[in-house]
Design a protein around this motif. Structure first.
Motif, PDB file in Angstrom:
ATOM      1  N   ILE B  49      43.940  41.279  36.353  1.00  0.00           N
ATOM      2  CA  ILE B  49      45.020  40.778  37.211  1.00  0.00           C
ATOM      3  C   ILE B  49      46.087  40.117  36.353  1.00  0.00           C
ATOM      4  CG2 ILE B  49      45.597  39.032  38.940  1.00  0.00           C
ATOM      5  CD1 ILE B  49      42.854  39.557  40.197  1.00  0.00           C
ATOM      6  N   ASN B  50      45.638  39.257  35.433  1.00  0.00           N
ATOM      7  CA  ASN B  50      46.599  38.533  34.609  1.00  0.00           C
ATOM      8  C   ASN B  50      47.337  39.443  33.650  1.00  0.00           C
ATOM      9  OD1 ASN B  50      46.634  35.697  35.276  1.00  0.00           O
ATOM     10  ND2 ASN B  50      44.455  35.792  34.841  1.00  0.00           N
ATOM     11  N   PHE B  51      46.608  40.425  33.087  1.00  0.00           N
ATOM     12  CA  PHE B  51      47.286  41.374  32.199  1.00  0.00           C
ATOM     13  C   PHE B  51      48.405  42.080  32.958  1.00  0.00           C
ATOM     14  CE2 PHE B  51      47.639  45.926  31.313  1.00  0.00           C
ATOM     15  CZ  PHE B  51      48.286  45.847  30.096  1.00  0.00           C
ATOM     16  N   ILE B 107      35.723  47.261  34.887  1.00  0.00           N
ATOM     17  CA  ILE B 107      36.966  47.340  35.651  1.00  0.00           C
ATOM     18  C   ILE B 107      37.257  48.727  36.194  1.00  0.00           C
ATOM     19  CG2 ILE B 107      38.180  45.360  34.684  1.00  0.00           C
ATOM     20  CD1 ILE B 107      39.457  47.300  32.711  1.00  0.00           C
ATOM     21  N   PHE B 108      36.453  49.710  35.867  1.00  0.00           N
ATOM     22  CA  PHE B 108      36.690  51.041  36.428  1.00  0.00           C
ATOM     23  C   PHE B 108      35.509  51.443  37.307  1.00  0.00           C
ATOM     24  CE2 PHE B 108      39.185  51.165  32.429  1.00  0.00           C
ATOM     25  CZ  PHE B 108      40.429  51.213  33.024  1.00  0.00           C
ATOM     26  N   PRO B 109      35.611  51.130  38.590  1.00  0.00           N
ATOM     27  CA  PRO B 109      34.475  51.408  39.479  1.00  0.00           C
ATOM     28  C   PRO B 109      34.194  52.895  39.644  1.00  0.00           C
ATOM     29  CG  PRO B 109      36.278  50.320  40.668  1.00  0.00           C
ATOM     30  CD  PRO B 109      36.732  50.518  39.277  1.00  0.00           C
ATOM     31  N   TRP B 110      35.129  53.760  39.249  1.00  0.00           N
ATOM     32  CA  TRP B 110      34.924  55.195  39.444  1.00  0.00           C
ATOM     33  C   TRP B 110      34.094  55.814  38.328  1.00  0.00           C
ATOM     34  CZ3 TRP B 110      37.247  56.760  35.021  1.00  0.00           C
ATOM     35  CH2 TRP B 110      38.363  56.054  34.573  1.00  0.00           C
ATOM     36  N   PHE B 348      47.966  36.740  43.671  1.00  0.00           N
ATOM     37  CA  PHE B 348      47.036  37.049  44.760  1.00  0.00           C
ATOM     38  C   PHE B 348      47.251  38.450  45.305  1.00  0.00           C
ATOM     39  CE2 PHE B 348      46.545  32.437  44.773  1.00  0.00           C
ATOM     40  CZ  PHE B 348      45.169  32.364  44.841  1.00  0.00           C
ATOM     41  N   GLU B 349      48.499  38.944  45.175  1.00  0.00           N
ATOM     42  CA  GLU B 349      48.753  40.311  45.625  1.00  0.00           C
ATOM     43  C   GLU B 349      47.977  41.296  44.753  1.00  0.00           C
ATOM     44  OE1 GLU B 349      51.452  43.965  45.895  1.00  0.00           O
ATOM     45  OE2 GLU B 349      50.719  42.856  44.175  1.00  0.00           O
ATOM     46  N   HIS B 350      47.934  41.027  43.445  1.00  0.00           N
ATOM     47  CA  HIS B 350      47.112  41.873  42.570  1.00  0.00           C
ATOM     48  C   HIS B 350      45.637  41.750  42.937  1.00  0.00           C
ATOM     49  CE1 HIS B 350      50.676  42.023  39.847  1.00  0.00           C
ATOM     50  NE2 HIS B 350      50.204  43.229  39.645  1.00  0.00           N
ATOM     51  N   LEU B 351      45.246  40.531  43.267  1.00  0.00           N
ATOM     52  CA  LEU B 351      43.850  40.325  43.672  1.00  0.00           C
ATOM     53  C   LEU B 351      43.539  41.144  44.921  1.00  0.00           C
ATOM     54  CD1 LEU B 351      41.308  38.355  43.136  1.00  0.00           C
ATOM     55  CD2 LEU B 351      42.142  37.167  45.138  1.00  0.00           C
ATOM     56  N   LEU B 352      44.503  41.137  45.856  1.00  0.00           N
ATOM     57  CA  LEU B 352      44.306  41.875  47.106  1.00  0.00           C
ATOM     58  C   LEU B 352      44.174  43.365  46.846  1.00  0.00           C
ATOM     59  CD1 LEU B 352      44.335  41.637  50.249  1.00  0.00           C
ATOM     60  CD2 LEU B 352      46.746  42.156  50.114  1.00  0.00           C
ATOM     61  N   LEU B 353      44.942  43.874  45.872  1.00  0.00           N
ATOM     62  CA  LEU B 353      44.883  45.311  45.593  1.00  0.00           C
ATOM     63  C   LEU B 353      43.603  45.681  44.856  1.00  0.00           C
ATOM     64  CD1 LEU B 353      48.556  46.041  44.470  1.00  0.00           C
ATOM     65  CD2 LEU B 353      47.515  46.543  46.668  1.00  0.00           C
ATOM     66  N   SER B 368      37.566  31.832  41.807  1.00  0.00           N
ATOM     67  CA  SER B 368      36.833  30.670  41.337  1.00  0.00           C
ATOM     68  C   SER B 368      37.701  29.889  40.361  1.00  0.00           C
ATOM     69  CB  SER B 368      35.541  31.103  40.651  1.00  0.00           C
ATOM     70  OG  SER B 368      35.871  31.861  39.511  1.00  0.00           O
ATOM     71  N   VAL B 369      37.186  28.761  39.921  1.00  0.00           N
ATOM     72  CA  VAL B 369      37.923  27.937  38.961  1.00  0.00           C
ATOM     73  C   VAL B 369      38.155  28.714  37.670  1.00  0.00           C
ATOM     74  CG1 VAL B 369      37.919  25.741  37.743  1.00  0.00           C
ATOM     75  CG2 VAL B 369      36.849  25.920  39.987  1.00  0.00           C
ATOM     76  N   THR B 370      37.160  29.521  37.292  1.00  0.00           N
ATOM     77  CA  THR B 370      37.286  30.308  36.057  1.00  0.00           C
ATOM     78  C   THR B 370      38.536  31.183  36.109  1.00  0.00           C
ATOM     79  OG1 THR B 370      34.924  30.533  36.419  1.00  0.00           O
ATOM     80  CG2 THR B 370      35.826  31.534  34.437  1.00  0.00           C
ATOM     81  N   ASP B 371      38.781  31.813  37.270  1.00  0.00           N
ATOM     82  CA  ASP B 371      39.980  32.650  37.413  1.00  0.00           C
ATOM     83  C   ASP B 371      41.233  31.847  37.131  1.00  0.00           C
ATOM     84  OD1 ASP B 371      38.277  34.602  38.147  1.00  0.00           O
ATOM     85  OD2 ASP B 371      38.727  34.521  40.294  1.00  0.00           O
ATOM     86  N   GLY B 372      41.268  30.645  37.725  1.00  0.00           N
ATOM     87  CA  GLY B 372      42.426  29.779  37.528  1.00  0.00           C
ATOM     88  C   GLY B 372      42.616  29.430  36.070  1.00  0.00           C
ATOM     89  N   LEU B 373      41.517  29.116  35.377  1.00  0.00           N
ATOM     90  CA  LEU B 373      41.614  28.721  33.965  1.00  0.00           C
ATOM     91  C   LEU B 373      42.069  29.890  33.100  1.00  0.00           C
ATOM     92  CD1 LEU B 373      38.489  26.412  33.608  1.00  0.00           C
ATOM     93  CD2 LEU B 373      40.878  25.752  33.847  1.00  0.00           C
TER      94      LEU B 373
END
Lengths: 168, 406
Positions: B49-51, B107-110, B348-353, B368-373
């Motif tokens: 998400i951050n990348f 990261i690649f569920p397929w 959060f939009e990336h999170l939603l996608l 979670s807090v880890t995501d925020g950090l």
């Protein structure tokens, strides 16, 4: 207004107009308006005009348009009650297009109406107290005063570096 | 004047950059803690998400300068020079992309799915090769544009440091002629705009849309790069506002600049919502299960539905209503708050996608807090990159006026 005397100072220089306007605000004469052959930011700033209210007409038109657009689409849909490809009769997703288009249309109408009412157009009588030189190379500053102050106002314009025109 | 400037700037700058350096370390620690934990996929999700978000900011902000040059716009003044500073994140973004390779199984569920013929396109070697080449091309063109743009803005100045020497040499090679530099800039700006649309579409398809390999939307690429320009403009406004607040009139930024870029920002707020709506309408009309399940999962199902509406309100409704006002657009401090809220909204939009696929049996929002950090760490990286650039080319905000009106 009957007893007033209208006098115009004609200037060739933009900065002279700005300084004259500042001095005129301090004086007892009634400032009327400025005629300019070109759009000038300096003069606009010196006039310290109130914010135009045309934007509110546009906003009102836009909101009215959004409501009207949805209303029209919903009204038309319930006249027939036709179910097309299994979609609900009142389906807001496609009606949004009508709503959006009406928002823009009515906002434009509101804008034009606002423009006409705020600038008091159409004006069939033409402008009173106008000098054709203001469409050429002069800026015209129009001010009004009591007839007994006439000489003072003339001097005032001349001191600020302008030609004077007295309207009868 | 220059030495005095650096003297007054230095103590403050170093203190601030230490803070962001610590933020990066915190982010890194949180990420390592995340991948060591029993659920490494959570950490990789936050990383992805951050990348995507921070790369989009950098790519979108640099696009602003290219667009301003192509349209011969003069209103942007120092803004267009400032936007180029985001290019300093390009190398970081590229390295961050390469690191994604380590998390490929998360990261690649397929990877372990039957793709019914799509495996020709969706396989790890091909995906990483094409995205790697795409990003390389985009960033190379970006730097080529930047190389010429900096010559235009500061080529004639006395060169200090290795980077400025390089720009100065380029300036000499162009025989100190503005016309030559501008012509080259036009070519590179055009190429950058083209590469931007193509590469961001590719990234959008490969790293976001393909998470759900059976869902397709042809507009997804367009949606991705419009969104990237929207957040890029937001970040540019934040940078300009911070510089304006700290330096005041020395920054050369007038309220009219903020008003004008605010209008463009507003326009892209509308365009982003439009791209979303255009996609939605087609899916709604077609009503094909393969397409609708993606939208239904995200807008109707718990826990995603509230998140979807929150994003829509934060990224569209609130900016739309607020940005109608002229005074707000020219108030830097307020714009910082608004743009930050929008950028967080896009996190959060990336999170939603991504998250409905990556953690698909979630009962509550997988944040979670880890995501925020981890996100804070990325913020630190971005700030360090931008301030590194501004430190090496401190005059861009000053000479920009001359550069853009020349």
């Amino acid at each position: 207004m009957q007893g007033k005397k209208y006098i115009m100072g004609l200037f060739k220089d933009e900065d002279q107009v700005v300084s004259t306007l500042a001095a005129l605000k301090e004086s007892a004469y009634n400032f009327q308006r400025v005629h300019s052959p070109i759009p000038s930011h300096k003069i606009m700033a010196a006039l310290e005009l109130k914010k135009s209210r045309v934007g509110w007409f546009t906003l009102a038109g836009g909101i009215l348009g959004l409501i009207s657009g949805f209303a029209l689409a919903i009204f038309c849909a319930i006249q027939w009650n036709l179910i097309v490809s299994g979609k609900p009769i009142i389906s807001l997703i496609p009606f949004f297009i009508v709503g959006f288009e009406f928002t823009i249309l009515f906002a434009v109408f509101g804008n034009v109406i606002g423009l006409l009412t705020q600038t008091k157009l159409p004006d069939y009588k033409g402008i009173a107290y106008y000098d054709p030189r203001c469409s050429g190379e002069h800026f015209g500053v129009l001010a009004a005063c009591d007839p007994n102050q006439q000489e003072g106002l003339k001097d005032f314009f001349q001191q600020n570096g302008g030609e004077v025109k007295v309207f009868e | 004047m220059a030495p005095k400037e650096t003297q007054t700037e230095k103590p403050r700058k170093s203190a601030v950059s230490w803070i962001f350096f610590i933020l990066v370390i915190i982010g890194l620690a949180a990420f390592i803690y995340g991948i060591m934990s029993p659920h490494p996929e959570k950490a990789w999700q936050a990383y992805l998400i951050n990348f995507l978000l921070w790369s989009a900011i950098a790519q979108g902000a640099v696009l602003f300068s290219a667009v301003m040059h192509m349209t011969k716009a003069r209103w942007s003044g120092p803004l267009s020079a400032l936007s180029e500073s985001f290019a300093a994140f390009f190398p970081l973004s590229f390295v961050l992309f390469l690191l994604l390779f380590l998390g490929r199984s998360h990261i690649f569920p397929w990877l372990h799915e039957d793709l019914h013929g799509k495996e020709v396109w969706l396989n790890i070697p091909f995906l990483f090769t094409r995205d790697c080449i795409g990003l390389l091309i985009l960033y190379a063109i970006g730097f080529a544009y930047l190389y010429n743009a900096l010559q235009l803005r500061s080529g004639a100045n006395k060169a200090q440091g290795a980077f400025q020497q390089m720009i100065y040499k380029g300036w000499l090679r162009n025989n100190r002629r503005l016309e030559t530099v501008k012509k080259k800039m036009t070519v590179w700006a055009g190429l950058y705009i083209l590469a931007y649309t193509l590469v961001l579409s590719l990234i959008g398809y490969d790293l976001v849309m393909s998470m759900d390999p059976h869902w397709i939307s042809t507009l997804f690429g367009g949606y991705t790069f419009v969104k990237a320009f929207y957040v890029g403009l937001g970040a540019l406004i934040i940078l300009a506002a911070i510089i304006q607040i700290r330096k005041g009139k020395d920054s050369g930024l007038e309220p009219s600049h903020f008003h004008d870029i605010g209008k463009l920002f507003f326009a892209f707020c509308l365009l982003w919502a439009d791209f979303f709506y255009v996609q939605l309408t087609v899916i709604w009309y077609g009503n094909i299960p393969e397409e609708t399940h993606y939208v239904i999962e995200r807008t109707v199902m718990i826990p995603w539905n509230t998140l979807a509406w929150t994003i829509f309100v934060i990224c569209f409704i609130i900016p739309f209503v607020i940005l109608l006002n002229k005074k707000v657009k020219s108030a830097p401090l307020f714009m910082v708050i608004l743009c930050s809220a929008i950028i967080i909204g896009f996190w959060f939009e990336h999170l939603l996608l991504l998250a409905p696929v990556l953690s698909h049996d979630a009962q509550s929002l997988p944040v979670s807090v880890t995501d925020g950090l981890i996100s804070v760490g990325f913020l630190g990286l971005m700030v360090i990159a931008v301030s590194f650039f501004l430190k090496h080319f401190p005059e861009i905000s000053k000479t920009a006026e001359g550069g853009s009106s020349a």
